[in-house]
Design an enzyme around this catalytic site. Structure first.
Site, PDB file in Angstrom:
ATOM      1  N   HIS A 124      40.487  41.895  35.142  1.00  0.00           N
ATOM      2  CA  HIS A 124      40.827  42.350  36.284  1.00  0.00           C
ATOM      3  C   HIS A 124      42.009  43.025  36.142  1.00  0.00           C
ATOM      4  O   HIS A 124      42.407  44.202  36.771  1.00  0.00           O
ATOM      5  CB  HIS A 124      41.292  40.883  37.117  1.00  0.00           C
ATOM      6  CG  HIS A 124      41.635  41.406  38.595  1.00  0.00           C
ATOM      7  ND1 HIS A 124      42.904  41.272  39.071  1.00  0.00           N
ATOM      8  CD2 HIS A 124      40.821  41.514  39.494  1.00  0.00           C
ATOM      9  CE1 HIS A 124      42.945  41.379  40.576  1.00  0.00           C
ATOM     10  NE2 HIS A 124      41.610  41.721  40.808  1.00  0.00           N
ATOM     11  N   HIS A 174      41.167  48.641  43.586  1.00  0.00           N
ATOM     12  CA  HIS A 174      41.833  48.102  44.855  1.00  0.00           C
ATOM     13  C   HIS A 174      42.100  49.424  45.910  1.00  0.00           C
ATOM     14  O   HIS A 174      41.911  50.471  45.440  1.00  0.00           O
ATOM     15  CB  HIS A 174      42.945  47.389  44.555  1.00  0.00           C
ATOM     16  CG  HIS A 174      42.614  45.867  44.008  1.00  0.00           C
ATOM     17  ND1 HIS A 174      42.635  45.943  42.636  1.00  0.00           N
ATOM     18  CD2 HIS A 174      42.350  44.815  44.316  1.00  0.00           C
ATOM     19  CE1 HIS A 174      42.443  44.794  42.173  1.00  0.00           C
ATOM     20  NE2 HIS A 174      42.239  44.143  43.374  1.00  0.00           N
ATOM     21  N   HIS A 225      34.520  43.667  42.660  1.00  0.00           N
ATOM     22  CA  HIS A 225      34.648  42.078  42.474  1.00  0.00           C
ATOM     23  C   HIS A 225      33.201  41.313  42.686  1.00  0.00           C
ATOM     24  O   HIS A 225      33.365  40.448  41.994  1.00  0.00           O
ATOM     25  CB  HIS A 225      35.363  41.688  43.451  1.00  0.00           C
ATOM     26  CG  HIS A 225      36.930  42.243  43.365  1.00  0.00           C
ATOM     27  ND1 HIS A 225      37.482  43.420  43.564  1.00  0.00           N
ATOM     28  CD2 HIS A 225      37.911  41.690  42.549  1.00  0.00           C
ATOM     29  CE1 HIS A 225      38.756  43.355  43.337  1.00  0.00           C
ATOM     30  NE2 HIS A 225      39.204  42.386  42.724  1.00  0.00           N
ATOM     31  N   HIS A 281      42.409  38.695  51.908  1.00  0.00           N
ATOM     32  CA  HIS A 281      42.688  38.785  50.695  1.00  0.00           C
ATOM     33  C   HIS A 281      43.985  38.921  49.850  1.00  0.00           C
ATOM     34  O   HIS A 281      44.403  38.130  49.213  1.00  0.00           O
ATOM     35  CB  HIS A 281      41.752  39.985  50.155  1.00  0.00           C
ATOM     36  CG  HIS A 281      42.148  40.558  48.767  1.00  0.00           C
ATOM     37  ND1 HIS A 281      42.928  41.453  48.197  1.00  0.00           N
ATOM     38  CD2 HIS A 281      41.546  40.027  47.301  1.00  0.00           C
ATOM     39  CE1 HIS A 281      42.602  41.726  46.965  1.00  0.00           C
ATOM     40  NE2 HIS A 281      42.211  40.583  46.320  1.00  0.00           N
ATOM     41  N   HIS A 326      46.503  35.909  47.846  1.00  0.00           N
ATOM     42  CA  HIS A 326      46.671  36.247  46.401  1.00  0.00           C
ATOM     43  C   HIS A 326      48.322  35.619  46.486  1.00  0.00           C
ATOM     44  O   HIS A 326      48.754  34.911  45.353  1.00  0.00           O
ATOM     45  CB  HIS A 326      46.705  37.389  46.029  1.00  0.00           C
ATOM     46  CG  HIS A 326      45.525  37.701  45.284  1.00  0.00           C
ATOM     47  ND1 HIS A 326      45.246  37.524  43.902  1.00  0.00           N
ATOM     48  CD2 HIS A 326      44.309  38.448  45.782  1.00  0.00           C
ATOM     49  CE1 HIS A 326      44.101  37.831  43.545  1.00  0.00           C
ATOM     50  NE2 HIS A 326      43.498  38.467  44.485  1.00  0.00           N
ATOM     51  N   PHE A 367      48.341  41.120  40.348  1.00  0.00           N
ATOM     52  CA  PHE A 367      46.736  41.334  39.673  1.00  0.00           C
ATOM     53  C   PHE A 367      46.582  41.353  38.544  1.00  0.00           C
ATOM     54  O   PHE A 367      45.744  40.951  38.062  1.00  0.00           O
ATOM     55  CB  PHE A 367      46.428  42.906  40.370  1.00  0.00           C
ATOM     56  CG  PHE A 367      46.125  43.099  41.762  1.00  0.00           C
ATOM     57  CD1 PHE A 367      45.860  41.826  42.519  1.00  0.00           C
ATOM     58  CD2 PHE A 367      46.206  44.126  42.495  1.00  0.00           C
ATOM     59  CE1 PHE A 367      45.508  42.026  43.984  1.00  0.00           C
ATOM     60  CE2 PHE A 367      46.136  44.394  43.738  1.00  0.00           C
ATOM     61  CZ  PHE A 367      45.600  43.207  44.593  1.00  0.00           C
ATOM     62  N   HIS A 398      37.597  34.983  45.186  1.00  0.00           N
ATOM     63  CA  HIS A 398      36.755  36.139  45.402  1.00  0.00           C
ATOM     64  C   HIS A 398      35.473  35.966  45.631  1.00  0.00           C
ATOM     65  O   HIS A 398      34.802  36.922  46.036  1.00  0.00           O
ATOM     66  CB  HIS A 398      37.088  36.921  44.186  1.00  0.00           C
ATOM     67  CG  HIS A 398      38.236  38.118  44.401  1.00  0.00           C
ATOM     68  ND1 HIS A 398      37.937  39.056  45.109  1.00  0.00           N
ATOM     69  CD2 HIS A 398      39.591  37.833  43.761  1.00  0.00           C
ATOM     70  CE1 HIS A 398      39.191  39.725  45.140  1.00  0.00           C
ATOM     71  NE2 HIS A 398      39.935  38.896  44.508  1.00  0.00           N
TER      72      HIS A 398
END
Length: 600
Positions: A175, A196, A205, A328, A332, A349, A362
Site C-alpha cells: 500500500h 487513490h 485494492h 473510505h 481511515h 496511507f 477494504h
C-alpha cells in the site's frame, strides 16, 4: 534471499514489521535510467471517457516528437509498443521502485517490495473445479474458531522474514509503495503513480486484497479461508469488530485511536472531532444517510462512481469517486492514532497496511463495488474504457511469484472464487430529506432570504480561494428549464469543485451544500448537503524519489445533482447557491473554481 541490514522496524509496543528491499549503502537503489521523449498533445479519436482537460493541455501522452531523428526502425518499435490511442497506467519493473514520499517521522526507509528473480507472469483466473468458493464473512458475526484461524494466519505472515514477499511486512509495504510515490507509470519516469483519487481506487485494492487473502489461506493450509469485512454500513457492524480490539490478538494494533474502541459507534462522516450530543440511535441514522448519499445519490453513473479517468502520463489525483471520499477516508482517519506524529497507522496511507483492520475495511469497500452493481443492473455497470480495463499492477501471489494483473481480470468476483456474506442493507431506505433551511437560489429570492444567506457564509471573491471559513458562491446551471426524465437519464448535472489544492500530509475535509440559508441547521440527513471532499494524509512530498516537486496535490470533486435539484425543487432555476464549509484542515485547502456541467 539476501539479508536486509538497513531495515528500520516499527517501535514498541507495536509488533516489528520492517519494510525491505535491497539497496545501496545509502539505503536506496538508484532508479534505472530511461529515455524520455517530449510529447505534445494531439486530438485522439478514441472513444471512452477522457479527462476534462484532455482537449486543452499539452501533455506527455499523444505524439512523440523526434521520432524521425530516432530512425525508422526505432520509430516503428516505439509506435508498436504503444497501441494508437491507448494509455493505460502500468506499473514498471519493480526494480525501478524508488524511495517513497514519507513523513519526517516515518520509521521506515523504503516501501519497495522484495526483488524477483523471474519476470512477472500474467494473471490467470483460478480453476473453479480446484479452488473452493470462499465466503468473506461480516467481522462482527464470526465464530471463535474463525478468529483462531485468522489469528494463526496473521501470525504466520508476521513470522516470515521481511524479504519474503508473503510476509506481513512486505504485504503492508504494498500500500505504501503504490500510494506514496515509490513508482512511476511505465514509460513516464518522474511522474508519480498513485492509485487513490481516480478510477484505479476500486480495482487496485481488489487486486491487493485478493493476493493478501490467497497468501494467508496458503500459510494455514486452507484455500477456502476468506478475510472478513468490517460491516460498518449496517447497525450491527458499526463498532470496531471485537477480534481487532483484543490486545493479546495478532489482529490488534496499539496505534489506533483509543477513544474509538468498542462499544464506540463509528462515524462514517468523521472530520477529526466527535459529533456533539449524538445518541447511538442518532449516530446510526447519520451513518445510514451518509451511505445512501454516497452509494445512491452521488453514484448514478459508472463515471461518477469509480472516479475520474487517470491515464498514463497524467498527473495523479485526477479526482476521487464518492465512496473513496466517504466512507473510505473518514474510516481511515477515525481509526488512526491522533497521538502519533502523522496519524499512524490507519490515519496515513504509508502505514495503514500495518493495521490488520485495514484489510477488513477494504474488504467492505470492495463489497460496495459489488453491491453498487446490483442496485441498478442497467445503469450500474463497470467502465468499458480500455485504458481502465488494461491498467495493470504487479503483485506477488502465494507461491510466491510476481504477477501482472489487469483491471479486466477482476471484474467478476465469482470468477475470482469469492463472495460476501449476505447481510441487510438498511441504508438503501435512508434517503436524505429536505430541511427547513432549504432555499431557492433564483432571481426571485426575497430580500430577507438574501440577507440571511449573506449572514450564513461569506461570499466568495475571485477564485482561487482559501477555505478558512464557510464560503458561498452562486453558480449558473447549464440548463435553466426542468428536464424530462429521459433527458435526466441521458445526462447528469454535475457540480464540479475544481482545482482543489491541499498538502498531501494534511488531513482535510470540507462539506458542500446547495441552496441552504443556514448550513449549520442541515445534518447528515439533509438533502441540501451535496457531498464532501476528504484527504487522507499520504506522504510528505520532499521532492525526492521521482523528481516530484512540491508538497501538494491538485484534484477535483464531482457531485451528481439531478436527484438533489429535484428534491429541492430547483430544477427550473437558472442558478444555485453553493456553500463550501471547511471541517478539517481549515485554512489549508484552496479551491480553484466551482461550476456545473452536463455529463453522460
Amino acid at each position: 534471499m539476501a539479508s536486509m541490514s538497513h531495515l528500520i522496524a516499527k517501535p514498541a509496543p507495536a509488533a516489528t514489521f520492517p519494510l525491505s528491499s535491497p539497496r545501496t549503502s545509502s539505503g536506496f537503489r538508484p532508479r534505472r535510467r530511461r529515455v524520455t521523449v517530449q510529447r505534445v498533445s494531439c486530438a485522439s479519436p478514441r472513444g471512452g471517457e477522457r479527462s476534462e482537460h484532455d482537449a486543452q493541455k499539452h501533455d506527455r501522452r499523444d505524439v512523440l516528437l523526434g521520432l524521425g531523428a530516432l530512425g525508422a526502425s526505432a520509430s516503428a518499435t516505439l509506435v508498436s509498443a504503444r497501441r494508437a490511442g491507448a494509455d493505460p497506467v502500468a506499473t514498471p519493473d519493480i526494480s525501478s521502485c524508488g524511495p517513497a514520499d514519507l513523513p519526517p517521522s516515518a520509521n521506515v526507509l523504503t516501501c519497495c517490495p522484495p526483488p524477483s528473480n523471474a519476470l512477472p507472469v500474467d494473471f490467470t483466473l483460478p480453476d473453479a473445479t480446484s479452488l473452493p468458493l470462499r465466503t468473506r464473512p461480516a467481522a462482527h458475526s464470526v465464530t471463535a474458531d474463525y478468529v483462531a484461524k485468522f489469528n494463526a494466519g496473521i501470525a504466520a505472515m508476521k513470522a516470515l522474514p521481511a524479504d519474503d514477499p508473503r510476509s506481513f511486512a512486505a504485504q503492508a509495504s504494498v500500500h505504501c509503495a503504490y500510494c506514496d510515490g515509490s513508482y512511476s507509470p511505465e514509460g513516464f519516469p518522474g511522474v508519480e503513480l498513485q492509485v487513490h483519487n481516480s478510477w484505479l481506487f476500486f480495482p487496485f485494492h481488489r487486486c491487493y486484497l485478493y493476493f493478501f487473502e490467497r497468501i494467508l489461506g496458503s500459510l494455514i493450509g486452507d484455500p477456502s479461508f476468506a478475510v472478513p469485512f468490517w460491516n460498518w454500513d449496517a447497525p450491527d457492524g458499526m463498532r470496531m469488530p471485537a477480534m481487532y480490539a483484543d490486545p493479546s490478538s495478532q489482529l490488534f494494533d496499539p496505534r489506533r485511536d483509543g477513544r474509538h474502541a468498542p462499544p464506540k459507534l463509528i462515524n462514517l462522516d468523521y472530520n477529526g472531532r466527535e459529533p456533539r450530543f449524538f445518541t447511538d440511535k442518532q449516530q446510526v441514522d447519520h451513518n445510514l444517510r451518509v451511505m445512501y448519499r454516497q452509494m445512491v445519490s452521488l453514484s448514478p453513473t459508472p463515471s461518477l462512481f469509480f472516479g475520474s479517468a487517470y491515464r498514463a502520463g497524467d498527473e495523479p489525483n485526477q479526482g476521487p469517486g464518492p465512496v473513496e471520499n466517504i466512507p473510505h477516508g473518514p474510516v481511515h482517519i477515525w481509526c488512526g492514532d491522533p497521538n502519533q506524529p502523522d496519524g499512524e497507522d490507519m490515519g496515513n496511507f504509508y502505514s495503514a497496511g500495518f493495521d490488520p483492520l485495514f484489510y477488513a475495511h477494504h474488504a467492505n469497500i470492495d463489497r460496495m463495488w459489488s453491491i453498487w452493481k446490483g442496485l441498478d443492473a442497467r445503469r450500474h455497470t463497470d467502465l468499458t474504457d480500455p485504458d481502465w480495463l488494461d491498467a495493470s499492477f504487479l503483485l506477488y501471489d502465494e507461491t510466491p511469484k510476481l504477477v501482472r494483473i489487469r483491471v479486466r481480470d477482476v471484474l467478476d468476483i465469482d470468477r475470482l472464487r469469492y463472495r460476501y456474506q449476505d447481510v441487510p442493507l438498511p441504508w438503501t431506505a435512508a434517503r436524505p430529506t429536505v430541511t427547513a433551511a432549504a432555499r431557492r437560489a433564483d432571481s426571485f429570492l426575497a430580500p430577507s432570504a438574501q440577507a440571511a444567506a449573506g449572514a450564513a457564509a461569506k461570499k466568495a471573491g475571485e477564485f482561487p480561494i482559501t477555505l478558512d471559513e464557510a464560503t458561498s458562491v452562486t453558480v449558473k446551471r447549464p440548463v435553466a428549464v426542468q428536464r424530462s426524465k429521459a433527458e435526466k437519464a441521458s445526462k447528469e448535472e454535475v457540480l464540479v469543485i475544481d482545482g482543489i489544492e491541499v498538502d498531501r500530509d494534511v488531513a482535510a475535509k470540507f462539506d458542500v451544500f446547495v441552496n441552504t440559508e443556514d448550513h449549520a441547521a442541515v445534518g447528515s440527513g439533509g438533502r441540501e448537503l451535496a457531498g464532501s471532499f476528504v484527504n487522507v494524509p499520504h506522504g510528505h512530498g520532499h521532492g525526492h524519489g521521482h523528481g516530484k516537486k512540491g508538497r501538494g496535490i491538485k484534484t477535483k470533486l464531482r457531485l451528481a445533482l439531478n436527484g438533489q435539484l429535484e428534491d429541492l425543487k430547483a430544477e427550473g432555476d437558472e442558478s444555485v447557491v453553493v456553500t463550501l464549509v471547511p471541517r478539517q484542515g481549515k485554512g489549508k485547502v484552496k479551491v480553484g473554481g466551482v461550476k456545473i456541467e452536463l455529463m453522460h
